[in-house]
Design a protein around this motif. Structure first.
Motif, PDB file in Angstrom:
ATOM      1  N   PRO A 264     104.048 -23.029 -39.480  1.00  0.00           N
ATOM      2  CA  PRO A 264     104.251 -24.028 -38.418  1.00  0.00           C
ATOM      3  C   PRO A 264     104.077 -23.371 -37.047  1.00  0.00           C
ATOM      4  N   GLY A 265     103.603 -24.141 -36.083  1.00  0.00           N
ATOM      5  CA  GLY A 265     103.374 -23.613 -34.734  1.00  0.00           C
ATOM      6  C   GLY A 265     102.044 -22.899 -34.594  1.00  0.00           C
ATOM      7  N   SER A 266     101.176 -23.054 -35.616  1.00  0.00           N
ATOM      8  CA  SER A 266      99.860 -22.399 -35.626  1.00  0.00           C
ATOM      9  C   SER A 266      98.768 -23.425 -35.873  1.00  0.00           C
ATOM     10  N   LYS A 267      97.551 -23.062 -35.493  1.00  0.00           N
ATOM     11  CA  LYS A 267      96.403 -23.920 -35.784  1.00  0.00           C
ATOM     12  C   LYS A 267      95.152 -23.062 -35.888  1.00  0.00           C
ATOM     13  N   LEU A 268      94.148 -23.608 -36.568  1.00  0.00           N
ATOM     14  CA  LEU A 268      92.872 -22.914 -36.694  1.00  0.00           C
ATOM     15  C   LEU A 268      92.054 -23.070 -35.429  1.00  0.00           C
ATOM     16  N   LEU A 269      91.279 -22.051 -35.146  1.00  0.00           N
ATOM     17  CA  LEU A 269      90.351 -22.055 -34.026  1.00  0.00           C
ATOM     18  C   LEU A 269      89.015 -21.592 -34.580  1.00  0.00           C
ATOM     19  N   THR A 270      87.944 -22.235 -34.180  1.00  0.00           N
ATOM     20  CA  THR A 270      86.622 -21.841 -34.634  1.00  0.00           C
ATOM     21  C   THR A 270      85.946 -21.036 -33.546  1.00  0.00           C
TER      22      THR A 270
ATOM     23  N   ASN B  37      82.606  -4.898 -36.226  1.00  0.00           N
ATOM     24  CA  ASN B  37      83.601  -5.634 -35.443  1.00  0.00           C
ATOM     25  C   ASN B  37      83.395  -7.154 -35.434  1.00  0.00           C
ATOM     26  N   GLU B  38      82.568  -7.691 -36.336  1.00  0.00           N
ATOM     27  CA  GLU B  38      82.352  -9.140 -36.411  1.00  0.00           C
ATOM     28  C   GLU B  38      83.557  -9.828 -37.033  1.00  0.00           C
ATOM     29  N   ILE B  39      83.887 -11.009 -36.490  1.00  0.00           N
ATOM     30  CA  ILE B  39      84.940 -11.841 -37.071  1.00  0.00           C
ATOM     31  C   ILE B  39      84.432 -12.355 -38.413  1.00  0.00           C
ATOM     32  N   THR B  40      85.311 -12.375 -39.414  1.00  0.00           N
ATOM     33  CA  THR B  40      84.867 -12.771 -40.747  1.00  0.00           C
ATOM     34  C   THR B  40      85.967 -13.483 -41.513  1.00  0.00           C
TER      35      THR B  40
ATOM     36  N   PHE C  48      83.439 -18.432 -34.366  1.00  0.00           N
ATOM     37  CA  PHE C  48      82.046 -18.363 -34.796  1.00  0.00           C
ATOM     38  C   PHE C  48      81.802 -19.203 -36.038  1.00  0.00           C
ATOM     39  N   GLU C  49      82.781 -19.270 -36.928  1.00  0.00           N
ATOM     40  CA  GLU C  49      82.696 -20.103 -38.121  1.00  0.00           C
ATOM     41  C   GLU C  49      84.017 -20.842 -38.284  1.00  0.00           C
ATOM     42  N   ASP C  50      84.002 -21.970 -38.977  1.00  0.00           N
ATOM     43  CA  ASP C  50      85.212 -22.783 -39.152  1.00  0.00           C
ATOM     44  C   ASP C  50      86.377 -21.955 -39.670  1.00  0.00           C
ATOM     45  N   GLY C  51      87.511 -22.023 -38.966  1.00  0.00           N
ATOM     46  CA  GLY C  51      88.736 -21.411 -39.444  1.00  0.00           C
ATOM     47  C   GLY C  51      88.785 -19.899 -39.439  1.00  0.00           C
ATOM     48  N   ASP C  52      87.923 -19.241 -38.654  1.00  0.00           N
ATOM     49  CA  ASP C  52      87.905 -17.773 -38.656  1.00  0.00           C
ATOM     50  C   ASP C  52      88.975 -17.140 -37.782  1.00  0.00           C
ATOM     51  N   THR C  53      89.695 -17.953 -37.008  1.00  0.00           N
ATOM     52  CA  THR C  53      90.708 -17.462 -36.082  1.00  0.00           C
ATOM     53  C   THR C  53      91.916 -18.392 -36.142  1.00  0.00           C
ATOM     54  N   VAL C  54      93.107 -17.813 -35.960  1.00  0.00           N
ATOM     55  CA  VAL C  54      94.336 -18.603 -35.873  1.00  0.00           C
ATOM     56  C   VAL C  54      94.956 -18.357 -34.515  1.00  0.00           C
ATOM     57  N   THR C  55      95.497 -19.403 -33.913  1.00  0.00           N
ATOM     58  CA  THR C  55      96.206 -19.290 -32.644  1.00  0.00           C
ATOM     59  C   THR C  55      97.464 -20.155 -32.705  1.00  0.00           C
ATOM     60  N   HIS C  56      98.296 -20.047 -31.684  1.00  0.00           N
ATOM     61  CA  HIS C  56      99.508 -20.857 -31.614  1.00  0.00           C
ATOM     62  C   HIS C  56      99.143 -22.296 -31.269  1.00  0.00           C
ATOM     63  N   SER C  57      99.973 -23.230 -31.711  1.00  0.00           N
ATOM     64  CA  SER C  57      99.729 -24.641 -31.391  1.00  0.00           C
ATOM     65  C   SER C  57     100.787 -25.195 -30.440  1.00  0.00           C
ATOM     66  N   ASP C  58     101.793 -24.390 -30.141  1.00  0.00           N
ATOM     67  CA  ASP C  58     102.816 -24.795 -29.197  1.00  0.00           C
ATOM     68  C   ASP C  58     103.427 -23.538 -28.581  1.00  0.00           C
ATOM     69  N   LYS C  59     104.300 -23.721 -27.625  1.00  0.00           N
ATOM     70  CA  LYS C  59     104.878 -22.561 -26.940  1.00  0.00           C
ATOM     71  C   LYS C  59     106.271 -22.203 -27.447  1.00  0.00           C
ATOM     72  N   SER C  60     106.617 -22.706 -28.630  1.00  0.00           N
ATOM     73  CA  SER C  60     107.913 -22.331 -29.208  1.00  0.00           C
ATOM     74  C   SER C  60     107.928 -20.828 -29.486  1.00  0.00           C
ATOM     75  N   LEU C  61     109.117 -20.247 -29.458  1.00  0.00           N
ATOM     76  CA  LEU C  61     109.229 -18.811 -29.692  1.00  0.00           C
ATOM     77  C   LEU C  61     108.960 -18.494 -31.156  1.00  0.00           C
ATOM     78  N   LYS C  62     108.206 -17.416 -31.365  1.00  0.00           N
ATOM     79  CA  LYS C  62     107.824 -16.990 -32.704  1.00  0.00           C
ATOM     80  C   LYS C  62     108.281 -15.546 -32.908  1.00  0.00           C
ATOM     81  N   ARG C  63     108.419 -15.154 -34.156  1.00  0.00           N
ATOM     82  CA  ARG C  63     108.803 -13.771 -34.419  1.00  0.00           C
ATOM     83  C   ARG C  63     108.090 -13.240 -35.652  1.00  0.00           C
ATOM     84  N   ASN C  64     108.341 -13.781 -36.823  1.00  0.00           N
ATOM     85  CA  ASN C  64     107.728 -13.314 -38.067  1.00  0.00           C
ATOM     86  C   ASN C  64     106.883 -14.440 -38.650  1.00  0.00           C
TER      87      ASN C  64
END
Length: 172
Positions: free
Chosen positions: A105-111, A94-97, A113-129
C-alpha cells in the motif's frame, strides 16, 4: 500610498511564492516524475543529496534467479520516509529491467521504459519497511541489482542505494 503599494507587492510576492511551493510539493506527493527515471534523482526545489546512508537497505532473500522468476525485494529503514523510487537494473549496462508484480500500500507502478519497470510512492504517508515482488524477463538478461532512491522530506534525500548483485542462474 507608496507604503501601501509596497505592502501590496510584498503580499502578492509572498502569495505567489507560497503557491508555487505548495503546488510543487503536491505534484511529487503522488510519486516520482518520469524525469527521474534515468538518474533516480528527485526533481524538487532546493533538495539536498546526502551521501552517507546508515539507515536504508534494499535486499532480496536470493543470490541468484532464472529468467521468468519472481524475486522478493525488501526495503528496510530505521527512519520514516515519504517518497521513493525502486528499479532493477542490469549490472552489465545499467538498463532498467523486469516488472514489479506485487506492491505494498502507498505504492504504484511507473513506466520509465517498459510497463511496470519502476515503483514509486502513491501518497506522502510515512513509510518504513516495504516488500515488493519483481518478475525477471523471460529471456536471459544477466546479473542485476536493485536500486532505491529515498526522499525523507521535501529537502532531504538519498539516491540510488543499491542491493547486492543478484546473479542470473545457469550462466556459463
Amino acid at each position: 500610498m507608496e507604503d501601501g503599494g509596497r505592502a501590496h507587492t510584498a503580499i502578492v510576492g509572498w502569495a505567489c511564492t507560497t503557491l508555487c511551493l505548495v503546488s510543487s510539493v503536491a505534484a511529487f506527493s503522488q510519486g516520482a516524475s518520469l524525469s527521474a527515471c534515468a538518474d533516480m534523482m528527485p526533481r524538487h526545489l532546493r533538495v539536498q543529496l546526502h551521501s552517507s546512508n546508515n539507515y536504508v537497505t534494499v535486499h532480496t532473500n536470493v543470490s541468484f534467479y532464472f529468467p521468468g522468476d519472481k524475486v522478493p525485494v525488501t526495503v528496510r529503514s530505521t527512519r520514516d520516509y515519504m517518497g521513493f523510487m525502486l528499479q532493477a537494473r542490469k549490472v552489465s549496462n545499467n538498463e532498467i529491467t523486469g516488472t514489479f508484480i506485487f506492491l505494498p500500500p502507498g505504492s504504484k507502478l511507473l513506466t520509465c521504459f517498459e510497463d511496470g519497470d519502476t515503483v514509486t510512492h502513491s501518497d506522502k504517508s510515512l513509510k518504513r519497511n516495504l516488500s515488493f515482488v519483481w518478475k525477471a524477463p523471460d529471456q536471459p538478461i544477466g546479473d542485476i541489482k536493485f536500486f532505491i532512491s529515498i526522499v525523507q522530506s521535501y529537502f532531504v534525500y538519498w539516491a540510488k542505494i543499491e542491493s547486492a548483485v543478484v546473479a542470473q542462474g545457469g550462466q556459463n
